[in-house]
Design an enzyme around this catalytic site. Structure first.
Site, PDB file in Angstrom:
ATOM      1  N   LYS A 114      73.732  73.605  15.349  1.00 40.25           N
ATOM      2  CA  LYS A 114      74.988  74.365  15.482  1.00 40.25           C
ATOM      3  C   LYS A 114      75.804  74.351  14.197  1.00 40.25           C
ATOM      4  CE  LYS A 114      75.818  74.551  20.405  1.00 40.25           C
ATOM      5  NZ  LYS A 114      76.714  74.228  21.511  1.00 40.25           N
ATOM      6  N   LYS A 198      65.268  79.535  21.803  1.00 39.38           N
ATOM      7  CA  LYS A 198      65.761  79.474  23.182  1.00 39.38           C
ATOM      8  C   LYS A 198      66.774  80.591  23.465  1.00 39.38           C
ATOM      9  CE  LYS A 198      69.652  76.377  23.076  1.00 39.38           C
ATOM     10  NZ  LYS A 198      70.360  75.203  23.317  1.00 39.38           N
ATOM     11  N   LYS A 201      73.729  81.807  24.402  1.00 38.89           N
ATOM     12  CA  LYS A 201      74.934  82.634  24.454  1.00 38.89           C
ATOM     13  C   LYS A 201      75.290  83.149  23.075  1.00 38.89           C
ATOM     14  CE  LYS A 201      76.811  79.477  27.893  1.00 38.89           C
ATOM     15  NZ  LYS A 201      77.752  78.417  28.201  1.00 38.89           N
TER      16      LYS A 201
HETATM   17  P1  TYM Z   1      75.884  74.699  28.045  1.00 43.45           P
HETATM   18  O1  TYM Z   1      77.013  75.444  28.607  1.00 43.45           O
HETATM   19  O2  TYM Z   1      75.475  74.994  26.644  1.00 43.45           O
HETATM   20  O3  TYM Z   1      74.610  74.858  28.967  1.00 43.45           O
HETATM   21  C1  TYM Z   1      74.702  74.704  30.362  1.00 43.45           C
HETATM   22  C2  TYM Z   1      73.353  74.289  30.930  1.00 43.45           C
HETATM   23  O4  TYM Z   1      72.367  75.314  30.701  1.00 43.45           O
HETATM   24  C3  TYM Z   1      71.215  74.740  30.113  1.00 43.45           C
HETATM   25  N1  TYM Z   1      70.592  75.752  29.224  1.00 43.45           N
HETATM   26  C4  TYM Z   1      69.307  76.132  29.295  1.00 43.45           C
HETATM   27  N2  TYM Z   1      68.302  75.748  30.104  1.00 43.45           N
HETATM   28  C5  TYM Z   1      67.101  76.351  29.931  1.00 43.45           C
HETATM   29  N3  TYM Z   1      66.866  77.310  28.990  1.00 43.45           N
HETATM   30  C6  TYM Z   1      67.853  77.732  28.161  1.00 43.45           C
HETATM   31  N4  TYM Z   1      67.621  78.684  27.266  1.00 43.45           N
HETATM   32  C7  TYM Z   1      69.152  77.121  28.297  1.00 43.45           C
HETATM   33  N5  TYM Z   1      70.331  77.295  27.649  1.00 43.45           N
HETATM   34  C8  TYM Z   1      71.200  76.444  28.237  1.00 43.45           C
HETATM   35  C9  TYM Z   1      71.717  73.534  29.345  1.00 43.45           C
HETATM   36  O5  TYM Z   1      70.689  72.607  29.113  1.00 43.45           O
HETATM   37  C10 TYM Z   1      72.794  73.013  30.278  1.00 43.45           C
HETATM   38  O6  TYM Z   1      72.231  72.184  31.268  1.00 43.45           O
HETATM   39  N6  TYM Z   1      76.359  70.005  26.737  1.00 43.45           N
HETATM   40  C11 TYM Z   1      76.231  70.718  27.978  1.00 43.45           C
HETATM   41  C12 TYM Z   1      77.514  70.740  28.780  1.00 43.45           C
HETATM   42  C13 TYM Z   1      77.974  69.384  29.235  1.00 43.45           C
HETATM   43  C14 TYM Z   1      77.300  68.511  30.134  1.00 43.45           C
HETATM   44  C15 TYM Z   1      78.167  67.371  30.293  1.00 43.45           C
HETATM   45  C16 TYM Z   1      76.085  68.567  30.806  1.00 43.45           C
HETATM   46  C17 TYM Z   1      79.139  68.765  28.921  1.00 43.45           C
HETATM   47  N7  TYM Z   1      79.261  67.562  29.548  1.00 43.45           N
HETATM   48  C18 TYM Z   1      77.794  66.305  31.111  1.00 43.45           C
HETATM   49  C19 TYM Z   1      75.722  67.500  31.615  1.00 43.45           C
HETATM   50  C20 TYM Z   1      76.574  66.388  31.765  1.00 43.45           C
HETATM   51  C21 TYM Z   1      75.711  72.125  27.684  1.00 43.45           C
HETATM   52  O7  TYM Z   1      74.735  72.288  27.033  1.00 43.45           O
HETATM   53  O8  TYM Z   1      76.337  73.172  28.183  1.00 43.45           O
END
Ligand code: TYM
Length: 333
Positions: A114, A198, A201
């Site tokens: 990132k 991957k 967003k």
């Molecule tokens: P975020 O919002 O980036 O993603 C949310 C969830 O979607 C999953 N994800 C995917 N899974 C499969 N293929 C993809 N292309 C893909 N893109 C996103 C992510 O793995 C995630 O599960 N850091 C976390 C947010 C967070 C969190 C936490 C998660 C903050 N605190 C505590 C668990 C526990 C995140 O990536 O959000």
């Protein structure tokens, strides 16, 4: 005994098929199992680690809550809340940032990706992002964290932080070490434009992802334009290894249909992409359009969404503030 589940989703707009198949679909399953305590958090503190437009951030918070509900999470059974409203998250993150080591954070691949080439200009929040994530998880004595494959390293860091805190302060088992719950297959949904990246967003081209708010024509068009190769669909999964786009599309189909990849391969072996894509579009429309229509409907009822968030906030705050109090006592405040 049931599991204690915690997971978070960033309200950064464009929730997509990767978020749904990698994480939210699993949230719904866990929500439906009796005895689990499920906490699902809209992580706005994480969102601002990169610049956000304040007005859009507010809208995106509602959209994330609406997506949870539209996907099938029951707000009566699960706690749904907004991270910034429960101040224990920020307070605990500070304490844990004094436990986590620079060397551990320096290894985080998501920060490297990132921050890109100019890491001097990345925010400190982006760097310490996984520490806040550890605070989120540990405040709720979480046993299991459903996430996509890209979050695996952050969960390992969370376990390291928990273990070091327990050791440093001689409080055996005070923080529980959480287990990741990552789908065994297709835990990483790839971009429709490049099967080696991957789905995300932040990718510039909207054609690279299916958004949960896309309408039918957009979905069909994106699948039509999805990158493929020139060969017909293969007879075995081994043949897919060097064909990332074919593998991704067949994986999406299998996951949406809840069938094994081999099942999908048998069904389409020898067929060409145009026929397969028609089937894939149909499944997408059948499974995702009801969710996208429901999201749009829910977004018209902000009172209802506010009520869910207020209710969730109270429940989350009551759990988190008690745990924070114990943390403060342990460190000597
Ligand atoms: P975020 O919002 O980036 O993603 C949310 C969830 O979607 C999953 N994800 C995917 N899974 C499969 N293929 C993809 N292309 C893909 N893109 C996103 C992510 O793995 C995630 O599960 N850091 C976390 C947010 C967070 C969190 C936490 C998660 C903050 N605190 C505590 C668990 C526990 C995140 O990536 O959000």
């Amino acid at each position: 005994m049931g599991k204690k589940i915690f997971s978070g989703v960033q309200p950064t707009g464009n929730l997509h098929l990767g978020n749904y198949l990698g994480a939210i679909k699993n949230f719904v399953k866990l929500n439906n199992e009796d005895q689990n305590q499920c906490v699902f958090c809209v992580v706005d503190l994480h969102a601002i680690t990169v610049a956000q437009d304040p007005k859009k951030l507010k809208d995106n918070i509602y959209e994330t809550v609406a997506s949870f509900i539209a996907s099938g999470i029951d707000p009566e059974k699960s706690i749904i809340f907004n991270q910034s409203k429960v101040s224990a998250h920020s307070e605990t993150a500070w304490i844990l940032s004094c436990v986590a080591r620079m060397g551990w954070l320096n290894r985080m691949t998501q920060f490297k990706e990132k921050a890109g080439k100019d890491k001097e200009k990345a925010s400190i929040g982006l760097y310490s992002y996984p520490v806040l994530m550890a605070a989120d998880i540990l405040l709720y004595d979480t046993t299991h964290v459903p996430v996509g494959d890209d979050q695996k390293q952050h969960l390992e860091l969370c376990r390291d932080v928990a273990q070091k805190f327990n050791n440093d302060f001689n409080v055996d088992n005070f923080f529980k070490l959480p287990e990741p719950l990552i789908q065994k297959k297709f835990s990483r949904i790839m971009s429709l434009r490049d099967g080696t990246n991957k789905m995300s967003k932040s990718e510039l081209s909207d054609l690279s992802r299916i958004n949960l708010t896309d309408d039918k024509d957009q979905m069909i068009n994106k699948i039509k334009k999805a990158k493929t190769d020139t060969l017909p669909l293969p007879p075995t999964s081994a043949d897919l290894e060097k064909r990332p786009e074919a593998k991704n599309l067949m994986g999406i189909y299998s996951t949406l249909m809840d069938v094994d990849l081999d099942n999908t391969i048998n069904k389409f072996s020898g067929k060409n992409f145009s026929e397969f894509k028609e089937n894939l579009s149909q499944v997408l429309v059948d499974k995702i359009i009801p969710i996208s229509s429901e999201i749009k409907k829910l977004l018209k009822d902000k009172n209802y969404l506010n009520q869910i968030l207020d209710n969730g906030h109270q429940k989350a705050d009551s759990i988190a503030s008690k745990k924070l109090k114990k943390i403060q006592e342990i460190v000597g405040f």
